[in-house]
Structure formats: structure tokens, C-alpha cells
Design an enzyme around this catalytic site. Sequence first.
Site, PDB file in Angstrom:
ATOM      1  N   HIS A  77       0.825  -1.220   0.000  1.00  0.00           N
ATOM      2  CA  HIS A  77       0.000   0.000   0.000  1.00  0.00           C
ATOM      3  C   HIS A  77       0.859   1.271   0.000  1.00  0.00           C
ATOM      4  O   HIS A  77       1.972   1.284   0.517  1.00  0.00           O
ATOM      5  CB  HIS A  77      -1.011  -0.001   1.150  1.00  0.00           C
ATOM      6  CG  HIS A  77      -0.433   0.003   2.533  1.00  0.00           C
ATOM      7  ND1 HIS A  77      -0.097   1.171   3.192  1.00  0.00           N
ATOM      8  CD2 HIS A  77      -0.144  -1.002   3.388  1.00  0.00           C
ATOM      9  CE1 HIS A  77       0.357   0.865   4.402  1.00  0.00           C
ATOM     10  NE2 HIS A  77       0.353  -0.443   4.549  1.00  0.00           N
ATOM     11  N   ASP A  79      -0.209   4.458   1.114  1.00  0.00           N
ATOM     12  CA  ASP A  79      -0.433   5.451   2.174  1.00  0.00           C
ATOM     13  C   ASP A  79       0.326   5.081   3.441  1.00  0.00           C
ATOM     14  O   ASP A  79       0.692   3.922   3.651  1.00  0.00           O
ATOM     15  CB  ASP A  79      -1.930   5.591   2.484  1.00  0.00           C
ATOM     16  CG  ASP A  79      -2.564   4.289   2.979  1.00  0.00           C
ATOM     17  OD1 ASP A  79      -2.254   3.227   2.414  1.00  0.00           O
ATOM     18  OD2 ASP A  79      -3.351   4.339   3.945  1.00  0.00           O
ATOM     19  N   ASP A 107       6.474   1.082   6.265  1.00  0.00           N
ATOM     20  CA  ASP A 107       5.127   0.514   6.193  1.00  0.00           C
ATOM     21  C   ASP A 107       4.316   1.430   5.294  1.00  0.00           C
ATOM     22  O   ASP A 107       3.796   2.413   5.756  1.00  0.00           O
ATOM     23  CB  ASP A 107       4.526   0.420   7.595  1.00  0.00           C
ATOM     24  CG  ASP A 107       3.079  -0.041   7.601  1.00  0.00           C
ATOM     25  OD1 ASP A 107       2.584  -0.457   6.552  1.00  0.00           O
ATOM     26  OD2 ASP A 107       2.453   0.040   8.673  1.00  0.00           O
ATOM     27  N   GLU A 140      -5.048   2.124   2.862  1.00  0.00           N
ATOM     28  CA  GLU A 140      -5.039   0.863   3.626  1.00  0.00           C
ATOM     29  C   GLU A 140      -5.175   1.149   5.117  1.00  0.00           C
ATOM     30  O   GLU A 140      -5.895   0.467   5.838  1.00  0.00           O
ATOM     31  CB  GLU A 140      -3.734   0.102   3.345  1.00  0.00           C
ATOM     32  CG  GLU A 140      -3.703  -1.322   3.861  1.00  0.00           C
ATOM     33  CD  GLU A 140      -3.206  -1.478   5.291  1.00  0.00           C
ATOM     34  OE1 GLU A 140      -3.336  -2.570   5.844  1.00  0.00           O
ATOM     35  OE2 GLU A 140      -2.703  -0.497   5.885  1.00  0.00           O
ATOM     36  N   GLU A 141      -4.482   2.201   5.544  1.00  0.00           N
ATOM     37  CA  GLU A 141      -4.387   2.477   6.982  1.00  0.00           C
ATOM     38  C   GLU A 141      -5.705   2.946   7.604  1.00  0.00           C
ATOM     39  O   GLU A 141      -5.825   2.990   8.818  1.00  0.00           O
ATOM     40  CB  GLU A 141      -3.301   3.541   7.242  1.00  0.00           C
ATOM     41  CG  GLU A 141      -1.892   3.128   6.819  1.00  0.00           C
ATOM     42  CD  GLU A 141      -1.258   2.091   7.750  1.00  0.00           C
ATOM     43  OE1 GLU A 141      -1.937   1.641   8.692  1.00  0.00           O
ATOM     44  OE2 GLU A 141      -0.091   1.742   7.516  1.00  0.00           O
ATOM     45  N   ASP A 164       3.529  -6.606   3.522  1.00  0.00           N
ATOM     46  CA  ASP A 164       3.083  -5.564   4.443  1.00  0.00           C
ATOM     47  C   ASP A 164       3.116  -6.062   5.881  1.00  0.00           C
ATOM     48  O   ASP A 164       2.166  -5.888   6.625  1.00  0.00           O
ATOM     49  CB  ASP A 164       1.659  -5.137   4.050  1.00  0.00           C
ATOM     50  CG  ASP A 164       1.172  -3.944   4.853  1.00  0.00           C
ATOM     51  OD1 ASP A 164       2.013  -3.243   5.441  1.00  0.00           O
ATOM     52  OD2 ASP A 164      -0.053  -3.715   4.891  1.00  0.00           O
ATOM     53  N   HIS A 345       4.186   2.614  12.747  1.00  0.00           N
ATOM     54  CA  HIS A 345       3.209   3.552  13.316  1.00  0.00           C
ATOM     55  C   HIS A 345       3.802   4.324  14.509  1.00  0.00           C
ATOM     56  O   HIS A 345       3.049   4.841  15.324  1.00  0.00           O
ATOM     57  CB  HIS A 345       1.899   2.844  13.727  1.00  0.00           C
ATOM     58  CG  HIS A 345       1.169   2.232  12.567  1.00  0.00           C
ATOM     59  ND1 HIS A 345      -0.147   1.845  12.632  1.00  0.00           N
ATOM     60  CD2 HIS A 345       1.564   1.946  11.302  1.00  0.00           C
ATOM     61  CE1 HIS A 345      -0.520   1.332  11.462  1.00  0.00           C
ATOM     62  NE2 HIS A 345       0.518   1.385  10.649  1.00  0.00           N
TER      63      HIS A 345
HETATM   64 ZN   LIG Z   1       0.970  -1.503   6.338  1.00  0.00          ZN
END
Ligand SMILES: [Zn+2]
Length: 370
Positions: A77, A79, A107, A140-141, A164, A345
Site C-alpha cells: 500500500h 499510504d 510501512d 489501507e491504513e 506488508d 506507526h
Molecule cells: Zn501496512
Amino acid sequence: MIDRQRIIDNFLEMVKIPSPSLKERVIADYVKSQLEKIGLEVIEDNAGKSCNGNSGNIIGILKAKGSKNKKILFSAHMDTVSPCNKVVPIIENKIIKSDGNSILGGDDKAGIAAILEMLNQLKDNNLDHPDIIVVFSIAEEIGLLGARKLNIEKYAPDFGIIIDSGGKPGTVTIQAPFAAKGKIEIIGRSAHAGLEPENGINALVVASHAITKLRLGRVDEDTTSNIGVVVGGTAVNIVMPSISMIYEARSFDGKFLDELLIETKTIFRDTAKKFGAEFKEDIVKGYDGFKIEEGSEILKILEDACKNIDIEYKPIKSGGGSDTNIYNEKGIPSINIGIGMSKVHTTDEFIKIEDMIGCTKLLLSIIDKI
Ligand SMILES: [Zn+2]
């Protein structure tokens, strides 16, 4: 074999491009031009329009070369979570991290970098390969929106390889849970706590009676449930008129999750009724879980591919969701493979260069074993 400098440069270039969910335009244009340069047919779908994003999913198509007759989806992904407005990547001891003021965005730009390097290797070395569908998804997030909107059925891949997740190359998520979440509200009645408490219905008391009957925490080895947020009350001298709670539950067993949700709602509803209070909820099921059986074709290929390059094949269960859930839901057996992304994150996020390269080798080995 892998062009070390090219994959690092490409990765650094991409992490410097801010791409919060629904604002993937610049990174989308970047990966589009990369795919075109390698010689793929590139399509942008209109997934972004339906969720107010400024870009669609980017789809790349590479026709098979040689006699391999499968069709494989490779996906990552575009984003990232925030803060990501200004990412300053730093290389230290063969590790790439941010300067500490933002996430890194490995990520999932590490996944994109690995896929692009794999494609470059196929081209540079004129290697045989099956039909390849590349998807770089949006949003995705924030709930797997891009994968959800993507018409993957149109491309009909036999398998999906999603890059991912954390863990060393060779780590593969073969099972992820079904999940549900939402708000639970108990509405009682306010009254002066000193003058006329008997005229009130304390929402906290009602909720407490219900909570003692709930199954919370680790419900069984496949299932968890939690109340993570509680908000209620107006003043110390007022009987608490209402209380709201945010609830979630996850289970590898979809049927059991349904039963647990019914049980939870029934306990709150019955308890509220007993006290003369009102009960409201908006719990909804999110994505479906999945389980890829040991011995299935895709896992055999992966195990062979790991053996081929002498890395450990390590199947795991994951507690989280990814685009992999959506592709499995749509009937495409899909797995999520590790690329060593760590502390994602957070502003401490980092990735080892060796893991990014190891994952790219694994992708090429997968293609070799198909
Ligand atoms: Zn991810």
C-alpha cells in the site's frame, strides 16, 4: 544479484514523499512512472473518487514470459500513518530510520521498493515469469479502502502475495482474525445526587452490572474482546445520566465472533431493561478473517522458495488486518509476507537494509518456484 544501491535509492526517494491516506497523488505518480519505465501496462482505477482521495489504486500488468502459466498478484500500500509531512531518512549501521520527528513509512514503502526491484531484476536478467499483476493500493491504513474498492476479480489472479508485515523475510501471515467494533451506550436518567437520587438512573451502575457478566480480555485461544474507552458523567452532584463505551472483539472463528457479539448485546440490553435504562449500540463487523491451510499450493511454493535461498519459512497468526484480508474475502488465496519493518506507526520506526533485500530475493525465488 539485487541492485543494492537502486533499491535503497528508490526507497529513500519514496519515503521522502508525504502520502497520508487519501493524499497519495505524488507517490502514485512516482510508482506509475517506475512501472512504465520497467515496461508494465499501467492503469489507475477510480477507487479514490468514491472515498474522497486524490489518487486511485495503481495497477501494473506484466504478461508472462516463458511457460509459467499462473497469474500472481504482488501488492503493497502507498499510504502511511502520520506524522509524515516531512520524513528525513537516516542510514545508520545498515538500518534506515527517520530523524525521530516522523514515522519512516517503511510501512509500506519497503514493500513497494521490493516489488519494483523484483520487476527490475526480471527485466535486467531477462528472466522467465508468470503473468504478474502489481497493485499499489490507497487508504489501507484507514480501513483497507483501496483494496475494498479495487475490482481485483477483473484481473483474476491465482494467488496474492502482499508485502506488508514485520518479521524477517520468510515470515508469513497465514491467519488473521475477523473483527468487530463500535460504541455501546447506556442512557439512564439524571437527578440531583443529594436531593433526589431515587429519581435518577445511574448509567454507570447499569453498565457495571452488565460488565461483570461480559466475557472480556482473552475469551478463548482464538478470541479477544475489550472495552477500551469509557466516557460518562456531567458533575459530581448529578446522577450519571449516560455512559458510552468503545468496544471491540476479534476472533479467528467468524461464527464464534457472531455469537459473542449477540451475547454482549443481550447482556447490555437485559441489564438496561432491568434498571429502566435505555441501551444503544452501533457495533459493526469490519473485515473478514482468513486462514490459509498448511499444504495449500501457495504455501508449498513459499516454503520451496524459502528453502531455495536458505531462509527460514515461518508461518504465523496475526492479530491485525491488512489488504490480505480483503483479497481472501474476494476469493483470492493471499498471504502477507514479512519485510522486517519494525516499530511501525511510531517515530521510532526502522528497517534493516538486509531485510528489504532478503525480501526481494524471496520474491524472485517465489517466481522461480512457480
Ligand atoms: Zn501496512
